[in-house]
Design a protein around this motif. Structure first.
Motif, PDB file in Angstrom:
ATOM      1  N   THR B  69       0.835  -1.199   0.000  1.00 32.56           N
ATOM      2  CA  THR B  69       0.000   0.000   0.000  1.00 32.56           C
ATOM      3  C   THR B  69       0.871   1.250   0.000  1.00 32.56           C
ATOM      4  O   THR B  69       0.532   2.254  -0.637  1.00 32.56           O
ATOM      5  CB  THR B  69      -0.923   0.037   1.234  1.00 32.56           C
ATOM      6  N   GLY B  70       2.011   1.211   0.707  1.00 36.21           N
ATOM      7  CA  GLY B  70       2.869   2.395   0.766  1.00 36.21           C
ATOM      8  C   GLY B  70       3.564   2.678  -0.556  1.00 36.21           C
ATOM      9  O   GLY B  70       3.588   3.805  -1.031  1.00 36.21           O
ATOM     10  N   VAL B  71       4.135   1.628  -1.170  1.00 33.79           N
ATOM     11  CA  VAL B  71       4.955   1.836  -2.367  1.00 33.79           C
ATOM     12  C   VAL B  71       4.099   1.886  -3.627  1.00 33.79           C
ATOM     13  O   VAL B  71       4.264   2.773  -4.466  1.00 33.79           O
ATOM     14  CB  VAL B  71       6.024   0.725  -2.483  1.00 33.79           C
ATOM     15  N   LYS B  72       3.155   0.959  -3.770  1.00 34.98           N
ATOM     16  CA  LYS B  72       2.416   0.887  -5.036  1.00 34.98           C
ATOM     17  C   LYS B  72       1.182   1.773  -5.048  1.00 34.98           C
ATOM     18  O   LYS B  72       0.829   2.329  -6.075  1.00 34.98           O
ATOM     19  CB  LYS B  72       2.032  -0.563  -5.317  1.00 34.98           C
ATOM     20  N   LEU B  73       0.497   1.898  -3.888  1.00 35.64           N
ATOM     21  CA  LEU B  73      -0.672   2.782  -3.857  1.00 35.64           C
ATOM     22  C   LEU B  73      -0.287   4.174  -3.391  1.00 35.64           C
ATOM     23  O   LEU B  73      -1.060   5.122  -3.550  1.00 35.64           O
ATOM     24  CB  LEU B  73      -1.764   2.205  -2.936  1.00 35.64           C
ATOM     25  N   GLY B  74       0.874   4.300  -2.785  1.00 31.89           N
ATOM     26  CA  GLY B  74       1.368   5.606  -2.395  1.00 31.89           C
ATOM     27  C   GLY B  74       0.672   6.225  -1.191  1.00 31.89           C
ATOM     28  O   GLY B  74       0.676   7.445  -1.048  1.00 31.89           O
ATOM     29  N   VAL B  75       0.067   5.417  -0.315  1.00 33.67           N
ATOM     30  CA  VAL B  75      -0.554   5.992   0.876  1.00 33.67           C
ATOM     31  C   VAL B  75       0.538   6.326   1.900  1.00 33.67           C
ATOM     32  O   VAL B  75       1.669   5.846   1.800  1.00 33.67           O
ATOM     33  CB  VAL B  75      -1.606   5.045   1.498  1.00 33.67           C
ATOM     34  N   ASN B 133      12.075 -10.591  -6.254  1.00 33.86           N
ATOM     35  CA  ASN B 133      12.751  -9.293  -6.162  1.00 33.86           C
ATOM     36  C   ASN B 133      12.405  -8.560  -4.877  1.00 33.86           C
ATOM     37  O   ASN B 133      13.129  -7.676  -4.445  1.00 33.86           O
ATOM     38  CB  ASN B 133      12.375  -8.413  -7.355  1.00 33.86           C
ATOM     39  N   GLY B 134      11.254  -8.913  -4.276  1.00 39.93           N
ATOM     40  CA  GLY B 134      10.831  -8.225  -3.069  1.00 39.93           C
ATOM     41  C   GLY B 134      10.352  -6.813  -3.375  1.00 39.93           C
ATOM     42  O   GLY B 134      10.390  -6.365  -4.522  1.00 39.93           O
ATOM     43  N   ILE B 135       9.892  -6.123  -2.335  1.00 41.25           N
ATOM     44  CA  ILE B 135       9.449  -4.741  -2.509  1.00 41.25           C
ATOM     45  C   ILE B 135      10.417  -3.839  -1.752  1.00 41.25           C
ATOM     46  O   ILE B 135      10.688  -4.078  -0.572  1.00 41.25           O
ATOM     47  CB  ILE B 135       8.021  -4.530  -1.957  1.00 41.25           C
ATOM     48  N   SER B 136      10.964  -2.836  -2.445  1.00 41.58           N
ATOM     49  CA  SER B 136      11.857  -1.907  -1.759  1.00 41.58           C
ATOM     50  C   SER B 136      11.272  -0.503  -1.850  1.00 41.58           C
ATOM     51  O   SER B 136      10.268  -0.272  -2.510  1.00 41.58           O
ATOM     52  CB  SER B 136      13.260  -1.962  -2.373  1.00 41.58           C
ATOM     53  N   GLY B 137      11.921   0.432  -1.182  1.00 42.94           N
ATOM     54  CA  GLY B 137      11.472   1.820  -1.227  1.00 42.94           C
ATOM     55  C   GLY B 137      10.409   2.143  -0.195  1.00 42.94           C
ATOM     56  O   GLY B 137       9.632   3.080  -0.364  1.00 42.94           O
ATOM     57  N   ILE B 138      10.370   1.380   0.904  1.00 44.62           N
ATOM     58  CA  ILE B 138       9.385   1.637   1.947  1.00 44.62           C
ATOM     59  C   ILE B 138       9.854   2.805   2.817  1.00 44.62           C
ATOM     60  O   ILE B 138      11.041   2.900   3.163  1.00 44.62           O
ATOM     61  CB  ILE B 138       9.176   0.370   2.805  1.00 44.62           C
ATOM     62  N   VAL B 139       8.923   3.709   3.141  1.00 43.88           N
ATOM     63  CA  VAL B 139       9.268   4.908   3.902  1.00 43.88           C
ATOM     64  C   VAL B 139       8.870   4.717   5.362  1.00 43.88           C
ATOM     65  O   VAL B 139       7.764   4.250   5.654  1.00 43.88           O
ATOM     66  CB  VAL B 139       8.535   6.131   3.321  1.00 43.88           C
ATOM     67  N   ARG B 140       9.786   5.071   6.273  1.00 46.64           N
ATOM     68  CA  ARG B 140       9.459   4.999   7.702  1.00 46.64           C
ATOM     69  C   ARG B 140       8.506   6.132   8.061  1.00 46.64           C
ATOM     70  O   ARG B 140       8.568   7.211   7.471  1.00 46.64           O
ATOM     71  CB  ARG B 140      10.740   5.131   8.531  1.00 46.64           C
ATOM     72  N   PRO B 141       7.637   5.914   9.039  1.00 41.38           N
ATOM     73  CA  PRO B 141       6.741   7.000   9.439  1.00 41.38           C
ATOM     74  C   PRO B 141       7.519   8.045  10.224  1.00 41.38           C
ATOM     75  O   PRO B 141       8.641   7.788  10.678  1.00 41.38           O
ATOM     76  CB  PRO B 141       5.725   6.285  10.327  1.00 41.38           C
ATOM     77  N   SER B 142       6.944   9.228  10.394  1.00 43.50           N
ATOM     78  CA  SER B 142       7.569  10.221  11.273  1.00 43.50           C
ATOM     79  C   SER B 142       6.531  10.681  12.292  1.00 43.50           C
ATOM     80  O   SER B 142       5.845  11.681  12.071  1.00 43.50           O
ATOM     81  CB  SER B 142       8.126  11.405  10.480  1.00 43.50           C
ATOM     82  N   PRO B 143       6.386   9.917  13.399  1.00 45.06           N
ATOM     83  CA  PRO B 143       5.374  10.245  14.401  1.00 45.06           C
ATOM     84  C   PRO B 143       5.662  11.608  15.025  1.00 45.06           C
ATOM     85  O   PRO B 143       6.817  11.908  15.369  1.00 45.06           O
ATOM     86  CB  PRO B 143       5.505   9.115  15.425  1.00 45.06           C
ATOM     87  N   LEU B 144       4.649  12.448  15.150  1.00 42.45           N
ATOM     88  CA  LEU B 144       4.755  13.802  15.721  1.00 42.45           C
ATOM     89  C   LEU B 144       5.803  14.635  14.992  1.00 42.45           C
ATOM     90  O   LEU B 144       6.434  15.513  15.575  1.00 42.45           O
ATOM     91  CB  LEU B 144       5.101  13.736  17.218  1.00 42.45           C
TER      92      LEU B 144
END
Lengths: 288, 307
Positions: B69-75, B133-144
């Motif tokens: 959802t993060g990488v392909k849907l961009g949420v 190949n797996g999925i790469s490019g996942i972004v960590r959240p930034s709480p507060l």
């Protein structure tokens, strides 16, 4: 038409191989209440042993190498039962963990000894040649595998239902304590059954070689199939293993051919249905 | 005074990024994820008496949902995390409903078979999972608004989440629910005769365990910023189970110690020995044969004997 015939034949061959794998697993579980997670590794070890035997001596033939590899794997199974599992007879969880550990050791040893590339297992020219029946081409070898599975099922059936030793094994399955009390050497039967199950898996691995090749990860591919077969058919039941193997053989083969992305999910469905309606499996007498 | 050792360990854990280099901080983050994984499994193995060999499936479902959802849907990472939690709960409910038709070895075989199916999907369902190949490019959240991109910040975040989860487990197993759960482990028939719904209690434990493993999956995928099918292989489930058994199942400290031992073994030993899987196998053998109760109860027994 050709597609359906060939896929049916592939399903039957896969079903046959699954029976060779799952029957031993089911027997061992039925008699000893051990979920032998080494079984997939035994199958893979058989395939690798068969491949190297045939590579070492081309004239040996598939049957002799299947026999030799089966005996070797049976001996290994006997050692595992006698020297490790026996010590844990009051600890079923420990036994499962040990078989899991041994399967990792075998898998990694195979990777070390045979490398990461798949090793094809050659068949003799007579077996590799296609058969022509009524204008259709049949891969002969798949039929041979099916024949071997049916013969083994018959042999196991006769062994279990018509011989004295089979009667003792069945007594051990039904009530180990009582069987021991009337003088049946249950612990020797345990070792024998474990050897037998491991040996069939090993020989089955050799027969799988010409179809799948021997490759790393074969154990992890085959073990869940065997588990699904015995969950479906019912643990401890030869008939269950037989029927379950062919059901899974068909579903998996046609699944891969028709909906390759979802083959794994389809595999899951018969298991869900059976577990929901009849948790002991189609032919099982034991609750797992 | 029983809280003093716990407080000392916590203080040392919190101070670690100020003392150690990035390598040690990252290693500690890996240990924390493994601890949460083992603690979630321990709820089933130790407290419910249900040995599962498929815990990595929940880690994988959460990690893949978050990644996809993060990488392909961009949420955003937070929405992805929420979706991952929902997905994990749904899969836990499905798997629990199926696997809890059995108990004992049947339960173990069914969880293993189901997790292998999820693993197979991760490899084969290339349209979603990218296969090998797996999925790469996942972004960590930034709480507060705080960035978690540095090793230290991510470590503190992970520590907070894992400590909260462990605290939750500690409260849970000491609650009346925990007592009933232990009852269904030891005397399922008597519990049923007393009017408890054994199936429902086990199902609740299964859901909680799956959810916590899903949280571990989120931390896992944020730490690596990458997910590959091997993360949900049988080896991964087996490592979690080994951590529980080695540390001592049914104890609160057991999975913490066990997970630390497994991760350290994996990291240090694999620097000298190439064959981690073989070593994992031998460790299994040795633990089961010579230390069946686990490290924490074993050490307690030895200390008790000394007195």
């Amino acid at each position: 038409m050709q597609f359906w015939i060939v896929q049916t034949l592939n399903s039957l061959a896969l079903g046959g191989l699954l029976f060779l794998l799952a029957s031993g697993f089911s027997l061992i579980f039925g008699l000893m209440r051990i979920a032998n997670l080494t079984h997939g590794a035994f199958f893979m070890l058989g395939a690798y042993l068969g491949a190297s035997l045939l590579r070492y001596d081309h004239d040996l033939g598939l049957w002799v190498s299947a026999l030799l590899a089966g005996l070797a794997v049976a001996a290994l199974g006997g050692l595992l039962e006698r020297f490790v599992l026996r010590r844990l007879s009051r600890n079923p969880l420990g036994q499962v963990l040990v078989t899991l550990g041994v399967s990792f050791i075998i898998a990694d040893a195979c990777l070390m000894a045979f490398g990461g590339d798949p090793i094809p297992v050659p068949t003799s020219r007579a077996l590799a040649r296609p058969m022509f029946v009524a204008g259709f081409v049949f891969p002969t070898y798949r039929l041979v595998v099916l024949g071997v599975a049916i013969l083994s099922a018959l042999a196991l059936h006769i062994l279990l239902d018509r011989t004295r030793i089979g009667a003792m094994i069945r007594a051990g399955v039904d009530d180990p304590a009582m069987a021991r009390a009337i003088g049946i050497p249950v612990s020797r039967l345990f070792t024998l059954t474990f050897c037998l199950g491991a040996g069939i898996a090993g020989a089955g691995g050799v027969l799988a070689g010409p179809i799948f090749s021997a490759y790393p990860g074969m154990d992890a591919d085959m073990l869940p199939l065997a588990l699904i077969v015995v969950i479906l058919g019912g643990v401890g039941s030869l008939m269950g293993a037989f029927v379950g193997s062919f059901i899974i053989g068909f579903i998996y083969t046609f699944g891969i051919a028709l909906v390759p992305d979802l083959a794994y999910v389809i595999l899951f469905l018969p298991m869900i249905i059976v577990i929901a309606l009849r948790p002991r499996g189609l032919f099982g007498r034991l609750a797992a | 005074m029983k809280w003093i050792p716990t407080a000392l360990v916590l203080a040392a854990a919190a101070l670690l990024p100020l003392l150690g280099g990035d390598f040690y901080v990252n290693l500690a983050s890996q240990i924390l994820v493994a601890v949460l994984m083992a603690a979630s499994l321990n709820l089933l193995v130790g407290y419910a008496g249900l040995t599962s060999l498929g815990q990595a499936a929940f880690l994988g479902v959460a990690a893949y949902t978050c990644a996809w959802t993060g990488v392909k849907l961009g949420v955003s990472p937070v929405v992805a995390a929420g979706l991952a939690c929902l997905m994990t709960l749904a899969v836990s409910a499905l798997f629990g409903a199926i696997a809890l038709r059995a108990s004992g070895l049947g339960f173990l075989m069914i969880t293993l078979a189901m997790s292998q199916v999820v693993w197979g999907l991760a490899y084969r369902l290339v349209a979603i999972s990218n296969g090998d190949n797996g999925i790469s490019g996942i972004v960590r959240p930034s709480p507060l608004g705080l960035s978690l991109d540095s090793p230290g910040a991510f470590y503190w975040f992970t520590l907070l989440v894992v400590v909260l989860a462990l605290w939750f487990i500690a409260i849970l197993v000491r609650s009346s629910f925990g007592a009933t759960l232990a009852g269904t482990r030891d005397q399922p028939q008597r519990m049923a005769a007393l009017g408890h719904n054994v199936w429902l209690i086990r199902f609740a434990a299964f859901m909680i365990s799956g959810f916590l493993a899903g949280i571990a999956g989120l931390l896992f995928v944020w730490y690596n910023k990458y997910i590959h099918p091997s993360a949900l292989s049988m080896t991964a489930s087996a490592e979690a189970l080994l951590a529980v058994i080695a540390g001592g199942s049914g104890t609160l400290a057991g999975p913490v110690v066990g997970a630390a031992v497994v991760v350290l073994l994996k990291n240090y030993a694999s620097a000298y020995v190439e064959r981690w899987n073989m070593m994992l196998g031998f460790v299994f053998l040795l633990i089961v044969l010579f230390l069946p109760e686990g490290i924490v109860p074993g050490v307690k027994r030895l200390l008790g004997r000394g007195r």
